[in-house]
Design a protein around this motif. Structure first.
Motif, short mmCIF file in Angstrom:
data_model
loop_
_atom_site.label_atom_id
_atom_site.label_comp_id
_atom_site.label_asym_id
_atom_site.label_seq_id
_atom_site.Cartn_x
_atom_site.Cartn_y
_atom_site.Cartn_z
N PRO A 155 93.39 -10.98 -3.71
CA PRO A 155 94.12 -9.66 -4.13
C PRO A 155 94.75 -11.22 -5.50
O PRO A 155 94.56 -10.48 -6.06
CB PRO A 155 95.51 -9.83 -2.82
CG PRO A 155 94.81 -9.04 -2.18
CD PRO A 155 93.88 -10.39 -1.77
N LEU A 202 91.97 -11.91 -7.32
CA LEU A 202 91.15 -11.05 -8.60
C LEU A 202 91.89 -10.69 -9.56
O LEU A 202 91.22 -10.69 -10.55
CB LEU A 202 90.76 -9.51 -7.50
CG LEU A 202 89.92 -10.00 -6.63
CD1 LEU A 202 89.91 -8.51 -5.28
CD2 LEU A 202 87.88 -9.65 -7.03
N GLN A 203 93.65 -10.55 -8.70
CA GLN A 203 94.20 -9.89 -10.31
C GLN A 203 93.89 -11.18 -11.67
O GLN A 203 93.87 -10.80 -12.58
CB GLN A 203 95.99 -10.15 -9.96
CG GLN A 203 96.60 -9.74 -10.72
CD GLN A 203 96.30 -8.69 -11.59
OE1 GLN A 203 95.86 -7.63 -11.49
NE2 GLN A 203 96.71 -8.38 -12.50
N LYS A 226 90.88 -10.77 -12.93
CA LYS A 226 90.98 -9.91 -14.02
C LYS A 226 91.28 -10.57 -15.80
O LYS A 226 91.11 -10.05 -16.71
CB LYS A 226 91.54 -8.75 -13.80
CG LYS A 226 91.41 -7.05 -13.98
CD LYS A 226 91.75 -6.65 -13.17
CE LYS A 226 92.29 -4.93 -14.10
NZ LYS A 226 92.90 -4.38 -13.16
N GLU A 227 92.80 -10.55 -14.89
CA GLU A 227 93.88 -10.99 -16.82
C GLU A 227 93.29 -12.39 -17.49
O GLU A 227 92.86 -12.30 -18.55
CB GLU A 227 94.85 -12.08 -16.29
CG GLU A 227 96.24 -10.43 -15.96
CD GLU A 227 97.24 -10.88 -15.07
OE1 GLU A 227 97.68 -11.68 -15.56
OE2 GLU A 227 97.39 -9.70 -14.27
N SER A 244 102.81 -12.11 -12.70
CA SER A 244 101.15 -10.23 -11.94
C SER A 244 101.49 -11.52 -10.49
O SER A 244 101.75 -10.65 -9.17
CB SER A 244 99.68 -10.88 -11.94
OG SER A 244 99.61 -10.08 -13.33
N LYS A 292 104.43 -10.17 -9.20
CA LYS A 292 104.52 -8.66 -8.31
C LYS A 292 103.97 -8.17 -7.22
O LYS A 292 103.47 -7.21 -6.60
CB LYS A 292 103.55 -7.80 -10.30
CG LYS A 292 104.63 -7.58 -10.92
CD LYS A 292 104.09 -6.39 -12.27
CE LYS A 292 104.65 -6.44 -12.91
NZ LYS A 292 103.40 -6.68 -14.56
N LEU A 293 102.62 -9.24 -7.02
CA LEU A 293 101.56 -9.32 -5.20
C LEU A 293 102.46 -9.45 -4.80
O LEU A 293 102.11 -9.61 -3.13
CB LEU A 293 101.10 -9.72 -5.42
CG LEU A 293 99.91 -9.37 -6.78
CD1 LEU A 293 98.79 -10.70 -7.16
CD2 LEU A 293 98.95 -8.30 -6.09
N PHE A 326 103.90 -12.59 -4.08
CA PHE A 326 103.64 -14.10 -3.26
C PHE A 326 105.16 -14.24 -4.59
O PHE A 326 106.01 -14.24 -4.74
CB PHE A 326 102.94 -14.72 -4.35
CG PHE A 326 101.26 -13.92 -3.18
CD1 PHE A 326 101.15 -14.94 -2.03
CD2 PHE A 326 100.41 -12.94 -3.47
CE1 PHE A 326 99.73 -14.10 -1.37
CE2 PHE A 326 99.58 -12.98 -3.14
CZ PHE A 326 98.84 -13.28 -2.05
#
Ligand SMILES: Nc1ncnc2c1ncn2[C@@H]1O[C@H](COP(=O)(O)OP(=O)(O)OP(=O)(O)O)[C@@H](O)[C@H]1O
Ligand SMILES: Nc1ncnc2c1ncn2[C@@H]1O[C@H](COP(=O)(O)OP(=O)(O)OP(=O)(O)O)[C@@H](O)[C@H]1O
Ligand SMILES: [Mg+2]
Ligand SMILES: [Mg+2]
Ligand SMILES: O=P([O-])([O-])[O-]
Lengths: 257, 297, 257, 315, 257
Positions: A18, A21-22, A25-26, A244, A247-248, A250
């Motif tokens: 995850p 992937l995030q 994307k950014e 991010s 937010k995930l 971690f």
């Protein structure tokens, strides 16, 4: 937009997927000419793919440039810390136990203790759910929660699952089950145990009381260059780490001293 | 009136035996049939009920999100179709041609018999091994990384054995008289195959294609290994070398690793979409059959 | 139209109408079929001979969309009434089809099939039935040493006689033969005609035939159909020598169409 | 002896020869297409074989390395699978694979055949037309969904019904697999039963046979070869299915002496571990060998079924 | 044995031997088949009539294990030579089978099948061919309003006439009929016989028949087979009035077997 171009292939740990992937994307938004493809199978696949040259980055839940129980180190690879991952021992909601000591955990996961009443619960067989060998979560849990003690490998009330999601489902739906997983996967339908009276919280990880956590790593063949380098820099950057990544759920690497 | 046969001679004297068994059998068949229907409807309801009502166009066409709720499945859904179509375009002609060879051209010897068994055996190879084969071929040998084309071709390989054997069986089942009639009119072998054997065998072949297409659409292991778990992140990316996560893979990912808060909902919706689309595919492939049947009125 | 003065009627057909969906295949058919005699149905293709034959053992029950009006009585019992057991009816009214249709089983199993259906399991009894039936069908001498061979290995003529033996094995009262010899060579045909002659002492036989010579040679009574209607029925000699209807005359003299 | 042929006859004679006649262009083209098509078919068949043998080669080549470190005796007959301690006994998985396949077929075959009979012989045509695509639909449901439903619905149910603590094991896996292979077996059997000539049914009904008798004594035996082939394809699917099995079988390398005890089969063990072991380890080789073995086992089972079938026909 | 003095020979068969595996099905067969005439093959079941017929358009190529010795020439061309195009041969030598075998297509498509094979695509032309062929086969009136209906919905007799129409549609020079009327009623049979009479002005016809009356009525030349051998061949009248061979006499007088 930047002039950076190229192709990055990432493989390895599914727990870090995850995050990858995030970040991808950014990163692609800022660098549209860079192609990133990610896949995940198991942690060990990461450094192995890097060694074979079929991946540029190998995501792995332990430092693969060092020996760990069960796995030799990978020569010539550089480890980049990308996140802090806390792990928690979890039990089914119906289990009446809230806290276990390291010794109790070792006994339960090695199969010596078979009934919840032996560790202060009600009279019921313990169902042990374990991750398969090679899982980064398993390596970390074994090293840090069990102090390196061995898992059981057979038993009437023992099973192994393939992924964090399966672990979640199994612990949620099996009465008297115990398992472990990344803290981020813990849901309200299960109970995260205190270990040696310390609750698995982000705060306890950062202040050093809760020991069961590890770094997530990106492995590269030698020092990275080009797009790969930029991507790793991006994922380690303050913007991502405090944005991010948090937010995930971690923990940023900078939080650890 | 006849003296030889008494009044009402056809009321069975052995009331119990055969009739009872027959009724039991008919009952059993109906029970199993109805249970199957109920089971399937129940299963579909279970899958569709949770996901279907929450579906929206945004979800179907939107981009996925790792952090926020409300991510979509657009690129994965698109890839699903793209990969399916490519894999079918590869596997249907190949599988049918190989099946036709086995049914029509192959000599009837031990080696061909052995081959037939091998093809059946190949149908039992777990998909993960086709995935590994795909890695060896595309990632290692051709060095193109995790791509749509790699996934689609590996998937095509996975489906080849079933298609080959289904085609062969269907063509073998065509009565010899049909074939002879065509030959006797001066048809070449190719003409006979194209105009008689395939149309007559179409039912069976379509059954095979439906089975295979459904499986391809729901397959995840092969795609994870050969096409990756990412998409290129934009809609309508036709580039064959883009990474090719499909909906089934996305479902697997969401179910097993994703951290987004609405993971369960995304999984439910994705499953509903998958099932719904497989239904559509089934209907689509049946259209030629229906048209055929209609023409015969 | 008037029934030929002959023996007692076993089968009475009264104002029978049959529709395949909207197609009116049998129109107001009435006749009496005498016991222990051979009745032949003749008429051009598609006139409804097979259709009428199938109503006599209710094989047309299986054709979807078939509708029947009128009455058929066999031995006084209305065979379309509720209380009739169709299987028993078919056991009593045997049938031989145009194309020989032996099962893909051994010769023995083909003949024993019917008796087994009806509950005979004793090996000895079956052996006996098989032999009697094959003898009755004039096939015993040819196959007695090959009873275990597949029925499909027989020639067409043998296959048809096997089908007759199979029908006889359940001891029917009536035997329906639908162009049973049209696929056979003259020798087999002759054998089957002779067989019919023998069998009529014990059975009531109804045969459909295209071959007017055959009808003239074999039958006691002949019925001539046209477009689903009975044009004429009479004793065979009478019908062929002094037909009452012009159309009959045209047909039997081959001036038809 | 021969009378001189007429002009027309001679013309017919010459027109038969490839090198003459005005339709030559078209005939030559058709003949060319025909040859090309045959060549294409041969190439495709060869291609399918190449894939087959490359996969065999891929697995065999890596798998065979196992025997440098492990004796075949240990691999095939030991029940100890503890790769961490260099113990590579695969007997548990081999046994599990046989047991799971047999159990699945035992449940799936009768049900599938009944469904096929239902479809081909009993249902009204409109229902049949609806049911066939719906049945095909079951194939398209992703295995992870089956696995998930198995984990969340079936296993708790089994636990409640049988009173075991876990519920994972052969029975759960066999039930999930049954549902997955049901459409394959029943749809192909359905086609086979439909293809049985009507004349056999007519003959049986005309002798006073009931539907039950006709179906069991005539129709099913006549469709036997098609049903067997459906069974083989279904079995192949069952043997090779992984994602769903892994979620319900428990993945514990112990001998399944009870239907409700967590165990492991070749496929589940391969998927569980193949992504998690070092490339150049005996462990990895052993997993490849297990993949090879899987193929060999399914070939054996197929040959066995065919053999039994052939024996059946001879009687 | 001696050839009947007749018209010119179109087909010459010279010392033909045919083996099915080890079974010697045709033994040293020699004959001449005259152009634009009807030749009938008669003989008991299994004597090789169909086998010989199939050699004439090489349909036996498709039976594995068939071996041929000797020579067959049509119009002077050896049809088993390398340079003969089998498809053209089969187009020129049409065939009608014993069992009606229409394709499961519409009536129209059945008849148009052959012309389409041979490259005719114009709708108008096809319409014309279909009508002419169906008329020739005495089927047009019955089906002209149902051309789009499935051929399988026709009665057996109609199906066979459809197959004849289908064979005529490719305009063959030779027409082989293997007991083509055995499934037909007398009217259709008569029609086909008349048709054959008409066609023989333009076509060479070879027919296998079980019906000796038919052979006598229709054919110009008759060949009598027994056990794969030609016992006698002669002009039809001669063969039926004054057979030279005792076996022929036995057979045609029905005293055989
Ligand atoms: N299942 C059916 N559905 C619709 N129409 C049918 C069906 N079976 C027969 N028919 C029609 O009913 C009519 C009578 O058919 P039947 O088979 O009884 O004729 P027949 O006299 O036996 O002819 P033949 O001598 O060719 O066998 C024909 O016009 C036929 O097309
Ligand atoms: N494909 C085959 N393989 C082996 N033997 C065959 C084959 N076809 C026919 N025969 C045999 O060859 C012989 C001649 O067969 P053929 O079909 O030519 O007979 P026929 O004269 O046409 O008989 P019928 O009048 O019954 O049609 C028969 O003994 C038959 O059993
Ligand atoms: Mg009829
Ligand atoms: Mg013949
Ligand atoms: O991150 P994992 O290796 O435990 O899936």
């Amino acid at each position: 937009a930047s002039k950076l171009s190229g192709k990055i292939v990432i493989n390895g740990s599914s727990a870090l997927l995850p995050l990858t992937l995030q970040a991808a994307k950014e990163f692609k938004k800022a660098n549209p000419k860079v192609k990133i493809s990610a896949s995940a199978a198991g942690s060990i696949t990461g450094p192995q793919s890097v060694r074979k040259g079929i991946a540029d980055i190998g995501a792995v839940d332990w430092d693969a440039s060092q020996d760990v129980p069960g796995f030799k180190k990978f020569e010539g690879q550089v480890a980049h810390k990308v996140a802090v991952i806390p792990f928690a021992a979890v039990v089914n909601k119906g289990v009446g136990v809230d806290n276990l000591t390291t010794k109790q955990l070792q006994d339960i996961f090695s199969g010596k203790v078979k009934n919840w009443k032996e560790v202060g619960g009600s009279d019921a067989s313990i169902v042990v759910v374990n991750r398969a060998f090679g899982s980064g979560t398993r390596v970390n849990f074994q090293m840090k929660a069990l102090d390196g003690a061995d898992f059981m490998s057979k038993g009437d009330n023992y099973k192994e699952v393939k992924s964090s999601g399966d672990m979640k489902t199994a612990v949620e739906t099996t009465p008297n089950a115990i398992g472990y997983m990344d803290l981020v996967y813990v849901t309200s339908k299960m109970k995260a145990l205190k270990i040696n009276d310390v609750a698995p919280t982000e705060a306890n990880v950062i202040n050093g009381k809760y020991k069961v956590w590890g770094y997530g790593y990106y492995m590269t063949k030698g020092q990275p260059t080009g797009a790969t380098k930029a991507f790793i820099e991006y994922i380690q950057s303050k913007t991502f780490q405090n944005g991010s990544l948090k937010k995930l759920k971690f923990i940023p690497i900078s939080a650890m001293k | 009136m006849s003296a030889g046969i008494q009044k009402s001679p056809f009321v069975s004297s052995r009331k119990s035996g055969n009739r009872l068994k027959n009724n039991l059998f008919t009952g059993l068949v109906w029970t199993v049939g109805i249970c199957t229907i109920i089971f399937i409807v129940g299963l579909l309801f279970l899958i569709l009920e949770k996901g279907m009502p929450k579906l929206s166009l945004d979800f179907l066409l939107g981009l996925p999100d790792e952090i926020m709720e409300g991510g979509g499945i657009g690129p994965a859904l698109f890839n699903s179709f793209y990969v399916l179509i490519i894999s079918l375009v590869i596997s249907i002609p190949l599988g049918m041609a190989a099946g036709i060879y086995l049914a029509e051209f192959a000599p009837d010897n031990k080696f061909i018999g052995f081959l037939r068994v091998c093809v059946e055996g190949l149908a039992s190879v777990p998909s993960i091994i086709f995935g590994l084969f795909g890695i060896v071929l595309f990632v290692e040998a051709f060095d193109i990384g995790l791509t749509i084309i790699g996934g689609a071709v590996s998937l095509a390989f996975l489906n080849l054995p079933v298609l080959t054997r289904v085609t062969e069986e269907a063509i073998r089942a065509v009565p010899q008289e049909m074939k002879h009639a065509s030959f006797a009119l001066g048809g070449t072998h190719l003409q006979t195959i194209r105009r008689v054997l395939i149309p007559v065998a179409l039912n069976g072949i379509i059954t095979g294609i439906c089975l295979v297409a459904g499986r391809a659409f729901g397959e995840s292991a092969v795609i994870i290994l050969t096409a990756g778990v990412t998409t290129s992140g934009v809609m309508w990316d036709f580039n064959l070398l883009s990474p090719g996560e499909t909906l089934a893979v996305h479902l697997w990912y969401v179910q097993s690793e994703a951290i987004v808060p609405d993971a369960v909902e995304i999984a439910e919706k994705s499953a509903a979409v998958l099932v719904f689309i497989v239904l559509l595919i089934n209907l689509l492939f049946r259209i030629p059959l229906w048209l055929n049947a209609r023409k015969m009125r | 139209m008037q029934a030929p003065a002959h023996t007692q009627a076993l089968i009475e057909i009264d104002k029978l109408n049959l529709y395949y969906g909207t197609f009116h295949a049998l129109k107001n058919v009435s006749m009496e079929i005498p016991e222990k005699a051979i009745t032949a149905f003749i008429g051009p293709s598609g006139c409804g001979k097979s259709t009428l034959l199938r109503t006599l053992n209710r094989m047309n029950d299986m054709i979807a969309g078939t509708r029947i009006e009128g009455k058929i009585a066999i031995g006084g019992a209305d065979i379309y009434s509720k209380e009739v057991d169709v299987e028993t009816l078919r056991k009593k009214v045997g049938m031989v089809f145009q194309q020989p249709n032996p099962f893909p089983k051994s010769i023995y199993d083909n003949v024993a099939y019917g008796p087994r259906l009806h509950g005979i399991t004793s090996r000895k009894q079956l052996d006996e039935i098989v032999e009697t039936s094959l003898r009755s069908a004039a096939l015993w001498e040819e196959v007695k040493d090959y009873l275990k061979r597949s029925a499909l290995s027989l020639s067409g003529g043998q296959q048809q006689r096997l089908c007759i033996a199979r029908a006889l094995a359940v001891e029917p009262d009536v035997l329906l033969m639908d162009e049973a010899t049209s696929a056979l060579d003259p020798i087999s045909t002759l054998k089957i005609e002779e067989l019919a002659q023998e069998l009529k002492d014990r059975y009531t036989i109804v045969m459909v035939t295209h071959n007017m010579h055959q009808a003239a040679r074999v039958s006691n009574q002949t019925v001539f159909f046209l477009n689903g209607e009975v044009v004429e029925y009479a004793e065979t000699e009478k019908l062929f020598s002094t037909p009452r209807d012009q159309r009959t005359e045209d047909y039997i003299s081959g001036r038809f169409g | 002896m021969s009378a001189p042929a007429s002009a027309a006859a001679t013309e017919l004679g010459t027109s038969l020869k490839t090198s003459s006649g005005k339709t030559f262009g078209r005939r030559a083209r058709l003949a060319f297409y025909n040859r090309t098509f045959k060549a294409i078919c041969v190439v495709c068949a060869v291609f399918v074989c190449i894939i087959l043998f490359s996969i065999l080669f891929l697995m065999g080549r890596t798998g065979i390395l196992t025997f440098e470190y492990v004796s075949p005796m240990e691999f095939f007959f030991s029940t100890e699978w503890v790769p961490e301690n260099e113990q590579y006994g695969a007997f548990v998985f081999i046994f599990g694979t046989f047991a799971l396949t047999a159990l699945t077929m035992l449940i799936a075959m009768p049900i599938s055949i009944l469904i096929a009979v239902f479809l081909a012989e009993v249902t009204p045509p409109w229902l049949r037309a609806m049911l066939r695509p719906v049945l095909d639909l079951l194939v398209g449901i992703p295995s992870v969904v089956y696995g998930f439903l198995g984990m969340t619905l079936l296993i708790p149910l089994l636990r409640d019904v049988t009173g075991t603590t876990m519920g994972d094991g052969l029975l759960a896996a066999a039930i999930v697999l049954t549902i997955m292979v049901l459409p394959t077996i029943s749809r192909i059997s359905d086609d086979a039963i439909t293809a049985v000539p009507k004349k056999y049914r007519d003959a049986s009904y005309a002798l006073g046979g009931t539907r039950f008798q006709t179906t069991f004594k005539v129709v099913l035996p006549a469709a036997r070869s098609g049903i067997m082939y459906a069974g083989i394809l279904g079995m192949a699917r069952a043997i090779g299915e992984t994602m769903a099995v892994v979620m319900v079988i428990g993945n514990t390398p112990q001998l399944a002496n009870s239907l409700l005890k967590p165990t492991s089969v070749l496929t589940s063990n391969i998927v569980m571990q193949i992504a998690n072991v070092p490339f150049d380890s005996t462990w990895n080789y052993a997993l490849y060998l297990m993949g090879f073995l899987l193929l060999v086992i399914s070939l054996l089972m197929i040959v066995l079924i065919r053999f039994m079938q052939r024996k059946g026909v001879q009687r």
